[in-house]
Design a protein around this motif. Structure first.
Motif, short mmCIF file in Angstrom:
data_model
loop_
_atom_site.label_atom_id
_atom_site.label_comp_id
_atom_site.label_asym_id
_atom_site.label_seq_id
_atom_site.Cartn_x
_atom_site.Cartn_y
_atom_site.Cartn_z
N LEU A 34 0.83 -1.22 0.00
CA LEU A 34 0.00 0.00 0.00
C LEU A 34 0.86 1.26 0.00
O LEU A 34 0.41 2.33 0.38
N GLU A 35 2.11 1.11 -0.46
CA GLU A 35 3.03 2.28 -0.45
C GLU A 35 2.45 3.46 -1.20
O GLU A 35 2.63 4.60 -0.77
N HIS A 36 1.75 3.19 -2.30
CA HIS A 36 1.22 4.27 -3.13
C HIS A 36 0.14 5.09 -2.43
O HIS A 36 -0.16 6.21 -2.84
N VAL A 37 -0.44 4.54 -1.34
CA VAL A 37 -1.47 5.31 -0.62
C VAL A 37 -1.02 5.68 0.79
O VAL A 37 -1.84 6.06 1.63
N HIS A 38 0.30 5.57 1.05
CA HIS A 38 0.83 5.93 2.37
C HIS A 38 0.34 7.31 2.84
O HIS A 38 -0.05 7.50 3.99
N THR A 39 0.37 8.29 1.91
CA THR A 39 -0.04 9.65 2.29
C THR A 39 -1.49 9.68 2.72
O THR A 39 -1.84 10.32 3.71
N TRP A 40 -2.34 8.96 2.01
CA TRP A 40 -3.76 8.91 2.36
C TRP A 40 -3.96 8.18 3.69
O TRP A 40 -4.76 8.62 4.52
N ILE A 41 -3.25 7.06 3.84
CA ILE A 41 -3.38 6.28 5.08
C ILE A 41 -2.94 7.12 6.28
O ILE A 41 -3.47 6.97 7.38
N SER A 42 -1.99 8.02 6.05
CA SER A 42 -1.48 8.83 7.16
C SER A 42 -2.56 9.72 7.76
O SER A 42 -2.47 10.10 8.93
N ILE A 43 -3.60 10.05 6.99
CA ILE A 43 -4.64 10.97 7.50
C ILE A 43 -5.40 10.34 8.68
O ILE A 43 -5.41 10.92 9.77
#
Length: 308
Positions: free
Chosen positions: A16-25
């Protein structure tokens, strides 16, 4: 060995590296709520003398443990999501692992102590103050701490002697015991067995005693004459039961998936492991804040006093 000189890399959530930024929310939101919630809980209990009672002492232990768990894992996890800063030395990795697992074990012990507190309050209400003295509460806390340290202290030393020759990439957001053991290129059977024994000892023993407490509580509650008394008695247990569910459900799910879920995507494992570290620290202050009249009133009072 030369291997321990090499830094390790925490991969975050592989797949899920490509959505790390989203997951961070959501991660960052939960972390913030946890810090605010547990910080407020500790402040309210500390400043309000009427809350200096066994149940609230246990609750402040729970809040302290939750703060340590959040602070041990979340800043590093968020730095992986935001800055891809996954590098971690073996020493820091082992320190993180020690704190993470020992404080989880302590949380289990405090939940058990709280079950005992509810048992005495409902089954022996007249002897409550005689049984649950401040010194007993302090001793329960120290025993919980000692058990966690004794069980977890061997782990860093057991891992230190393992060679890590091939991969230094830990497929996780934090240094979880099994995620690190998997990287060793030696026989890790002893580490595996030790991990299973500790998990079994803690989860099965604590849950059995909690179950026993509630069996006795249930028997006492059902023997009360009126429906009203029954509801009132059981009402005092609701928040504790919620805390138990919030803490143990991800643990049990996680271990079931580890043993039997070979087809489950690795990121499911990691999200579950995170739920187990993120969810209780966020939920406990909310559960107790909503369910405990004294805390709710005190918190509102503080809030209004500050804003006017």
């Amino acid at each position: 060995s030369s291997s321990s000189q090499h830094p390790f890399f925490l991969a975050g959530i592989p797949g899920l590296e490509h959505v790390h930024t989203w997951i961070s929310i959501p991660f960052c939101s939960v972390f913030t709520i946890s810090l605010l919630g547990n910080g407020s809980l500790l402040y309210v209990i500390k400043t309000d003398v009427s809350l200096h009672k066994p149940m609230f002492f246990f609750l402040s232990m729970l809040a302290s443990i939750d703060l340590v768990l959040s602070l041990t894992t979340m800043p590093k996890t968020l730095s992986i999501f935001w800055f891809s800063a996954g590098e971690i030395s073996l020493t820091f990795c082992l320190v993180q692992m020690f704190f993470l697992h020992s404080f989880s074990i302590m949380e289990s012990a405090v939940l058990l102590a709280m079950a005992f507190d509810r048992y005495v309050a409902i089954c022996h209400p007249l002897r409550y103050n005689a049984i649950l003295t401040n010194s007993l509460v302090a001793k329960a806390g120290l025993v919980g701490l000692a058990r966690a340290v004794v069980l977890m202290l061997p782990l860093p030393f057991l891992l230190r002697r393992l060679p890590f020759c091939s991969s230094h990439i830990i497929a996780h957001c934090f240094c979880e015991h099994m995620a690190v053991v998997r990287l060793a290129c030696a026989n890790t059977q002893f580490n595996n067995i030790y991990g299973i024994i500790v998990a079994f000892l803690v989860v099965v023993l604590d849950l059995s005693f909690i179950g026993l407490s509630y069996a006795k509580i249930l028997r006492t509650v059902l023997s009360l004459a009126s429906k009203e008394e029954q509801l009132k008695a059981f009402g005092t247990c609701v928040s504790h039961l919620c805390a138990i569910l919030v803490f143990y459900t991800p643990v049990v799910l996680s271990s079931i998936i580890h043993r039997f879920g070979h087809r489950v995507a690795p990121y499911i494992h990691i999200l579950l492991a995170n739920a187990y570290l993120l969810f209780p620290p966020m939920m406990n202050p909310i559960i107790y804040g909503v369910k405990t009249k004294q805390i709710r009133e005190r918190a509102l009072h503080l809030f209004y006093r500050k804003s006017f």
